[in-house]
Design an enzyme around this catalytic site. Structure first.
Site, PDB file in Angstrom:
ATOM      1  N   GLU A   1       0.595  -1.757   0.743  1.00  0.00           N
ATOM      2  CA  GLU A   1       0.439  -0.048   0.038  1.00  0.00           C
ATOM      3  C   GLU A   1       0.937   1.121  -0.006  1.00  0.00           C
ATOM      4  OE1 GLU A   1      -3.330   2.083   2.775  1.00  0.00           O
ATOM      5  OE2 GLU A   1      -3.013  -0.259   3.294  1.00  0.00           O
TER       6      GLU A   1
ATOM      7  N   GLU B   1      -2.252  10.316   3.399  1.00  0.00           N
ATOM      8  CA  GLU B   1      -3.854  10.855   4.118  1.00  0.00           C
ATOM      9  C   GLU B   1      -3.522  11.786   4.570  1.00  0.00           C
ATOM     10  OE1 GLU B   1      -4.714   6.179   5.799  1.00  0.00           O
ATOM     11  OE2 GLU B   1      -2.773   7.434   6.817  1.00  0.00           O
TER      12      GLU B   1
END
Length: 205
Positions: free
Chosen positions: A150, A154
């Site tokens: 991943e 964010e």
């Protein structure tokens, strides 16, 4: 890996659902194709740029519905929290309907095609709110924790000048926190990463 963008709420957030809650995050282009990407690195279709004048669910996007990311969140993905606006795509969060498994409902989309390497970019405005998390990321875990890969961008609603950049590979996590020179809740900004065989590079504006 598929590329996704979504808005979530941490389970330990002090926020409580109210019918007036409607946190909005808008994404206008994700992902974009680099100028010269070797064909051997591609899985599925070639890259694309999407300004979200329509939402192509036939060949381009999956809209998450009826599930959550687990016990760490207080929201589940619901189709009705994904809508088109004149400014682009709006992913919203609101109180869940009666009888739902989670107190909040939120929106997420992910690509139908899978990608390996390339340039991924989103233009978004971060909502303010304790516990809110907005992410643009790639994700794949075909065979358990050791195959988890991943790459994350964010933003946190409690501190909209803080950007978290993370990658997960083979059970290892590397993370860096960057202080932004602007408030991400006050306007749209571009966030991107370039995924290469030998490196990951992140970009802002």
């Amino acid at each position: 890996a598929v590329a996704s963008v979504g808005i979530a709420l941490a389970a330990d957030s002090p926020l409580r659902p109210r019918t007036s809650d409607n946190y909005t995050q808008q994404a206008t282009s994700v992902p974009a194709e680099p100028a010269a990407r070797p064909a051997a690195m591609r899985i599925g279709e070639a890259g694309f740029i999407d300004s979200f004048r329509e939402l192509d669910e036939e060949s381009r996007w999956n809209v998450s519905h009826g599930w959550s990311n687990g016990s760490w969140t207080s929201a589940e993905w619901r189709r009705e929290q994904v809508r088109l606006t004149p400014a682009g795509l709006a992913l919203t969060m609101a109180a869940s309907p009666s009888g739902a498994n989670k107190p909040f409902a939120s929106g997420e989309i992910s690509t139908v095609a899978e990608f390996r390497y390339g340039y991924f970019e989103t233009s978004l405005r971060m909502p303010r709110g304790e516990g809110l998390v907005v992410g643009a990321f790639t994700f794949t875990r075909p065979g358990g924790q050791r195959t988890w890969n991943e790459i994350d961008i964010e933003l946190l609603g409690r501190d909209t000048r803080r950007l978290e950049l993370t990658y997960h590979e083979g059970g290892r996590t590397r993370n860096r926190i960057v202080t932004l020179p602007f408030d991400a809740a006050e306007g749209f900004h571009s966030y991107a990463f370039e995924w290469r065989p030998d490196a990951v590079r992140w970009y802002v504006d």
